[in-house]
Design an enzyme around this catalytic site. Structure first.
Site, PDB file in Angstrom:
ATOM      1  N   ASP A   1      22.342  23.002   8.674  1.00 21.71           N
ATOM      2  CA  ASP A   1      22.276  23.413  10.086  1.00 21.71           C
ATOM      3  C   ASP A   1      21.929  24.900  10.222  1.00 21.71           C
ATOM      4  O   ASP A   1      21.129  25.287  11.079  1.00 21.71           O
ATOM      5  CB  ASP A   1      23.604  23.141  10.804  1.00 21.71           C
ATOM      6  CG  ASP A   1      23.708  21.712  11.302  1.00 21.71           C
ATOM      7  OD1 ASP A   1      22.663  21.031  11.390  1.00 21.71           O
ATOM      8  OD2 ASP A   1      24.829  21.265  11.594  1.00 21.71           O
TER       9      ASP A   1
ATOM     10  N   ALA B   1      32.596  27.901  19.458  1.00 22.75           N
ATOM     11  CA  ALA B   1      33.305  28.085  18.175  1.00 22.75           C
ATOM     12  C   ALA B   1      33.526  26.741  17.490  1.00 22.75           C
ATOM     13  O   ALA B   1      34.458  26.566  16.718  1.00 22.75           O
ATOM     14  CB  ALA B   1      34.641  28.783  18.420  1.00 22.75           C
TER      15      ALA B   1
ATOM     16  N   LEU C   1      21.146  25.825  21.444  1.00 19.24           N
ATOM     17  CA  LEU C   1      21.196  24.721  20.480  1.00 19.24           C
ATOM     18  C   LEU C   1      21.086  23.378  21.182  1.00 19.24           C
ATOM     19  O   LEU C   1      20.705  22.380  20.587  1.00 19.24           O
ATOM     20  CB  LEU C   1      22.491  24.793  19.649  1.00 19.24           C
ATOM     21  CG  LEU C   1      22.392  25.645  18.381  1.00 19.24           C
ATOM     22  CD1 LEU C   1      22.113  27.089  18.717  1.00 19.24           C
ATOM     23  CD2 LEU C   1      23.630  25.531  17.531  1.00 19.24           C
TER      24      LEU C   1
ATOM     25  N   LYS D   1      31.820  15.205   9.405  1.00 23.76           N
ATOM     26  CA  LYS D   1      31.245  16.308   8.627  1.00 23.76           C
ATOM     27  C   LYS D   1      32.245  17.009   7.700  1.00 23.76           C
ATOM     28  O   LYS D   1      31.888  17.384   6.583  1.00 23.76           O
ATOM     29  CB  LYS D   1      30.604  17.337   9.567  1.00 23.76           C
ATOM     30  CG  LYS D   1      29.314  16.836  10.219  1.00 23.76           C
ATOM     31  CD  LYS D   1      28.690  17.933  11.049  1.00 23.76           C
ATOM     32  CE  LYS D   1      27.314  17.521  11.557  1.00 23.76           C
ATOM     33  NZ  LYS D   1      26.606  18.626  12.192  1.00 23.76           N
TER      34      LYS D   1
HETATM   35  P1  NAP Z   1      31.795  20.878  18.962  1.00 25.95           P
HETATM   36  O1  NAP Z   1      32.261  21.176  17.569  1.00 25.95           O
HETATM   37  O2  NAP Z   1      32.388  19.747  19.705  1.00 25.95           O
HETATM   38  O3  NAP Z   1      31.976  22.242  19.833  1.00 25.95           O
HETATM   39  C1  NAP Z   1      31.742  22.234  21.217  1.00 25.95           C
HETATM   40  C2  NAP Z   1      31.758  23.677  21.742  1.00 25.95           C
HETATM   41  O4  NAP Z   1      31.442  23.652  23.139  1.00 25.95           O
HETATM   42  C3  NAP Z   1      33.116  24.359  21.610  1.00 25.95           C
HETATM   43  O5  NAP Z   1      32.933  25.726  21.414  1.00 25.95           O
HETATM   44  C4  NAP Z   1      33.742  24.076  23.000  1.00 25.95           C
HETATM   45  O6  NAP Z   1      34.729  24.997  23.374  1.00 25.95           O
HETATM   46  C5  NAP Z   1      32.521  24.237  23.876  1.00 25.95           C
HETATM   47  N1  NAP Z   1      32.714  23.535  25.153  1.00 25.95           N
HETATM   48  C6  NAP Z   1      32.689  22.206  25.365  1.00 25.95           C
HETATM   49  N2  NAP Z   1      32.922  21.933  26.676  1.00 25.95           N
HETATM   50  C7  NAP Z   1      33.108  23.142  27.293  1.00 25.95           C
HETATM   51  C8  NAP Z   1      33.389  23.528  28.631  1.00 25.95           C
HETATM   52  N3  NAP Z   1      33.523  22.628  29.619  1.00 25.95           N
HETATM   53  N4  NAP Z   1      33.503  24.856  28.911  1.00 25.95           N
HETATM   54  C9  NAP Z   1      33.373  25.784  27.915  1.00 25.95           C
HETATM   55  N5  NAP Z   1      33.112  25.464  26.634  1.00 25.95           N
HETATM   56  C10 NAP Z   1      32.981  24.157  26.323  1.00 25.95           C
HETATM   57  O7  NAP Z   1      30.220  20.608  18.986  1.00 25.95           O
HETATM   58  P2  NAP Z   1      29.110  21.205  17.993  1.00 25.95           P
HETATM   59  O8  NAP Z   1      28.828  20.232  16.926  1.00 25.95           O
HETATM   60  O9  NAP Z   1      29.482  22.588  17.640  1.00 25.95           O
HETATM   61  O10 NAP Z   1      27.817  21.197  18.962  1.00 25.95           O
HETATM   62  C11 NAP Z   1      27.683  22.096  20.038  1.00 25.95           C
HETATM   63  C12 NAP Z   1      26.342  21.877  20.710  1.00 25.95           C
HETATM   64  O11 NAP Z   1      25.276  22.205  19.815  1.00 25.95           O
HETATM   65  C13 NAP Z   1      26.088  20.413  21.132  1.00 25.95           C
HETATM   66  O12 NAP Z   1      25.424  20.419  22.369  1.00 25.95           O
HETATM   67  C14 NAP Z   1      25.162  19.880  20.047  1.00 25.95           C
HETATM   68  O13 NAP Z   1      24.315  18.851  20.513  1.00 25.95           O
HETATM   69  C15 NAP Z   1      24.361  21.126  19.715  1.00 25.95           C
HETATM   70  N6  NAP Z   1      23.829  21.103  18.350  1.00 25.95           N
HETATM   71  C16 NAP Z   1      22.477  21.198  18.216  1.00 25.95           C
HETATM   72  C17 NAP Z   1      21.932  21.214  16.954  1.00 25.95           C
HETATM   73  C18 NAP Z   1      20.441  21.318  16.828  1.00 25.95           C
HETATM   74  O14 NAP Z   1      19.920  20.996  15.754  1.00 25.95           O
HETATM   75  N7  NAP Z   1      19.754  21.800  17.842  1.00 25.95           N
HETATM   76  C19 NAP Z   1      22.737  21.130  15.814  1.00 25.95           C
HETATM   77  C20 NAP Z   1      24.132  21.049  15.985  1.00 25.95           C
HETATM   78  C21 NAP Z   1      24.664  21.020  17.278  1.00 25.95           C
HETATM   79  P3  NAP Z   1      36.292  24.706  23.055  1.00 25.95           P
HETATM   80  O15 NAP Z   1      36.502  25.177  21.631  1.00 25.95           O
HETATM   81  O16 NAP Z   1      37.020  25.514  24.039  1.00 25.95           O
HETATM   82  O17 NAP Z   1      36.506  23.233  23.221  1.00 25.95           O
END
Ligand code: NAP
Length: 278
Positions: A107, A134, A222, A70
């Site tokens: 998004d 974040a 999400l 992205k």
């Molecule tokens: P990302 O950039 O990989 O970010 C992951 C986030 O989750 C970070 O804030 C991370 O914290 C946190 N995290 C992961 N494992 C953790 C743990 N064990 N304990 C505490 N915090 C944890 O992913 P993203 O793209 O932002 O996506 C996040 C979620 O949103 C995913 O589940 C994705 O499927 C969903 N999503 C949904 C949509 C939709 O259309 N509904 C769109 C986009 C994303 P750290 O910074 O500490 O690693």
């Protein structure tokens, strides 16, 4: 650019097999009677630029971009929308007839549409919002909530430095809370959004205590696998309005489909059913 008898679009990422976008766009294409195709394409980081430059020549009108491309896709584009620049990532590319690559990020739009339809009485000025996470999704949520006029966003993330970086970028309307104290930031919030991957099938549970949450708060997750996450279940018990993440996934696809194929798809129960079965 070669004129093709049928428009092509798709999603590029690595991995890409889990994407539900082919089912979604395929369904909308069929329903609109458009002879087009939407194809999942596994593309490595090393091949990204070449793929993006070649696809228009093969008849592609655009692509969705997913993990991990992205940010790079944004950098490779010739024209970038304000919201994509603000989020710092692209999820949609449009290959223009003049040869230019146009990058957008839908998004935040998907998040706000899902919120608007799921909680019609929620207002940005109603009170503080709380966001967990974040990462890339949290950036889109923050940008769209600030743009909508939310006065205060309480933000908490396991890695505090990433939340601090977002505060530095998005400004003083964002207040950072320590991850171990995330439950404390929920007092008086009118909206809670989980933008971490916690609660997703195969990931640990989201353990932030919800005791401080009041029943007039709207809670949205999400995460959409499972659809009814433990967070949404607990929030419903408190009496909060809850909104699942599937709607965001569907709504973020609407502007892209419209730009690529020239017809605005309808978001309805049938669309949700297709995705649930995908
Ligand atoms: P990302 O950039 O990989 O970010 C992951 C986030 O989750 C970070 O804030 C991370 O914290 C946190 N995290 C992961 N494992 C953790 C743990 N064990 N304990 C505490 N915090 C944890 O992913 P993203 O793209 O932002 O996506 C996040 C979620 O949103 C995913 O589940 C994705 O499927 C969903 N999503 C949904 C949509 C939709 O259309 N509904 C769109 C986009 C994303 P750290 O910074 O500490 O690693």
């Amino acid at each position: 650019m070669t004129e093709q008898p049928f428009p092509l679009a798709g999603v590029i990422g690595q991995p890409v097999a889990h994407s539900r976008s082919p089912a979604l766009h395929g369904f909308w294409l069929k329903r609109a009677g458009i002879r087009g195709y939407y194809i999942p394409m596994e593309v490595s980081q090393a091949d990204l630029e070449q793929a993006i430059r070649t696809l228009p020549k093969l008849g592609f009108v655009g692509v969705n971009v997913t993990i991990p491309h992205k940010e790079r896709a944004l950098a490779l584009a010739d024209v970038v929308t304000d919201r994509a620049a603000l989020i710092g990532a692209a999820n949609t590319l449009i290959f223009r007839r003049d040869g230019k690559i146009h990058a957008d990020n839908t998004d935040g739009y998907g998040f706000m549409e899902n919120l608007r339809l799921g909680a019609p009485s929620w207002r940005p000025e109603a009170g503080p919002a709380a966001v967990l996470g974040a990462g890339g999704a949290a950036r889109a949520v923050l940008a769209s909530l600030l743009d909508a006029g939310v006065g205060e966003i309480r933000l908490s993330n396991r890695t505090r430095a990433r939340a601090e970086a977002l505060r530095a970028e998005f400004g003083s309307r964002v207040r950072v809370f320590d991850w171990v104290q995330a439950g404390n930031m929920l007092e008086g919030v009118k909206l809670l959004a989980n933008a971490t991957s916690l609660g997703m099938t195969g990931k640990p549970e989201l353990r932030v205590p919800l005791d401080a949450l009041e029943q007039d708060a709207v809670v949205t997750d999400l995460v959409y696998t499972p659809l009814d996450t433990p967070l949404l279940q607990k929030a419903r018990k408190i009496g909060c309005t809850t909104i699942d993440g599937l709607g965001m996934l569907i709504h973020q696809a609407v502007p892209a489909f419209e730009r690529w194929f020239g017809a605005r798809p309808e978001v309805d129960g049938e669309t949700r059913k297709v995705l649930l079965n995908a």
